[in-house]
Design an enzyme around this catalytic site. Structure first.
Site, PDB file in Angstrom:
ATOM      1  N   ARG A   1      -1.830  -1.621  17.639  1.00 24.40           N
ATOM      2  CA  ARG A   1      -1.588  -2.195  16.312  1.00 24.40           C
ATOM      3  C   ARG A   1      -2.866  -2.782  15.707  1.00 24.40           C
ATOM      4  NH1 ARG A   1       2.765  -4.270  13.104  1.00 24.40           N
ATOM      5  NH2 ARG A   1       2.268  -6.250  12.108  1.00 24.40           N
TER       6      ARG A   1
ATOM      7  N   ILE B   1       1.446  -4.434   6.217  1.00 23.03           N
ATOM      8  CA  ILE B   1       1.962  -3.846   7.443  1.00 23.03           C
ATOM      9  C   ILE B   1       3.084  -4.776   7.909  1.00 23.03           C
ATOM     10  CG2 ILE B   1       0.123  -4.979   8.768  1.00 23.03           C
ATOM     11  CD1 ILE B   1       0.358  -2.801  10.866  1.00 23.03           C
ATOM     12  N   SER B   2       4.274  -4.237   8.086  1.00 18.57           N
ATOM     13  CA  SER B   2       5.435  -5.060   8.422  1.00 18.57           C
ATOM     14  C   SER B   2       5.267  -5.721   9.785  1.00 18.57           C
ATOM     15  CB  SER B   2       6.709  -4.209   8.427  1.00 18.57           C
ATOM     16  OG  SER B   2       6.974  -3.662   7.159  1.00 18.57           O
ATOM     17  N   GLN B   3       5.976  -6.841   9.983  1.00 22.73           N
ATOM     18  CA  GLN B   3       5.940  -7.504  11.273  1.00 22.73           C
ATOM     19  C   GLN B   3       6.493  -6.552  12.337  1.00 22.73           C
ATOM     20  OE1 GLN B   3       9.339 -10.323   9.866  1.00 22.73           O
ATOM     21  NE2 GLN B   3       9.190 -10.652  12.069  1.00 22.73           N
TER      22      GLN B   3
ATOM     23  N   PHE C   1      10.582  -6.716   1.525  1.00 19.55           N
ATOM     24  CA  PHE C   1       9.623  -5.618   1.454  1.00 19.55           C
ATOM     25  C   PHE C   1       8.984  -5.558   0.080  1.00 19.55           C
ATOM     26  CE2 PHE C   1      11.739  -4.125   5.231  1.00 19.55           C
ATOM     27  CZ  PHE C   1      10.837  -3.288   5.863  1.00 19.55           C
TER      28      PHE C   1
END
Length: 228
Positions: free
Chosen positions: A35, A61-63, A205
């Site tokens: 990541r 970038i999402s958790q 989002f």
């Protein structure tokens, strides 16, 4: 490298397994994909934290938990062809690439698409194809898709995605206002005209911009009578 492996293992144990995520393929892929290679240099120290991170162009970038939740909900299988909407940094596409046959991912920002394509190639994810364009229209020339995963929220499920989803296919996306919280939903296409929808919880989002979603000014491109 060992330090990053420890950080990934800690991420999987504390952020995913502890919250009830259990798909072995998802957990294995999240353990493997670096990541830290998908975030800007100035936030690499935060790459494995339980939070979303800015990646430029107003995108994030999402958790890790949200990425894993969406992919578990999509019930991905090794032979699947997947459509991802919102490539971003390419991280989620890389995770899916470890689980499925091929990932087609669409990004509307040319710079993000170019950088993601180069990053994925350098890291050896050769079963990911990055496209630049309006993701709300899907990718009809490559359809049907066994799964569609969207990393942006729309006012409705774009009709193009419903049409491009294979029978038995799964679609996971956030639905709701262009700002604030949205409902994460999963849709299963049971028959040609039969879809089953399930709510998965509240998420936040960035908005899905395009012909079949939000206009850049925040207005919906769909009338008030349009359904999901």
């Amino acid at each position: 490298m060992h330090e990053h492996q420890d950080l990934r293992e800690n991420m999987v144990q504390r952020q995913l397994i502890a919250r009830g995520l259990h798909d072995p393929a998802v957990l294995a892929a999240m353990r493997e994909v670096p990541r830290h290679a998908f975030v800007p240099d100035d936030t690499r120290a935060l790459a494995y934290d339980d939070s979303a991170l800015a990646i430029g162009c107003g995108q994030t970038i999402s958790q890790p938990y949200i990425v894993a939740l969406m992919l578990q909900s999509a019930a991905l299988q090794p032979g699947n062809q997947v459509l991802e909407i919102g490539t971003g940094s390419g991280y989620a596409a890389a995770v899916m690439a470890r689980m499925v046959r091929v990932v087609h991912t669409v990004e509307r920002h040319e710079r993000l698409a170019r950088e993601a394509r180069e990053r994925l190639q350098q890291l050896g994810y050769d079963n990911v194809v990055v496209h630049t364009g309006d993701g709300t229209l899907g990718l009809p020339r490559c359809a049907p898709f066994d799964a569609i995963v969207a990393a942006a929220s729309g006012p409705i499920v774009p009709p193009a995605w419903r049409e491009q989803l294979a029978i038995g296919g799964r679609l996971v996306m956030p639905i709701g206002a262009s700002a604030g919280l949205q409902q994460l939903i999963r849709i299963l296409r049971k028959e040609e005209t039969e879809y089953r929808e399930e709510a998965l919880g509240m998420v936040a989002f960035v908005p899905l911009i395009g012909e079949q979603a939000w206009h850049p000014d925040g207005e919906s491109n769909h009338g008030p009578d349009d359904g999901r």
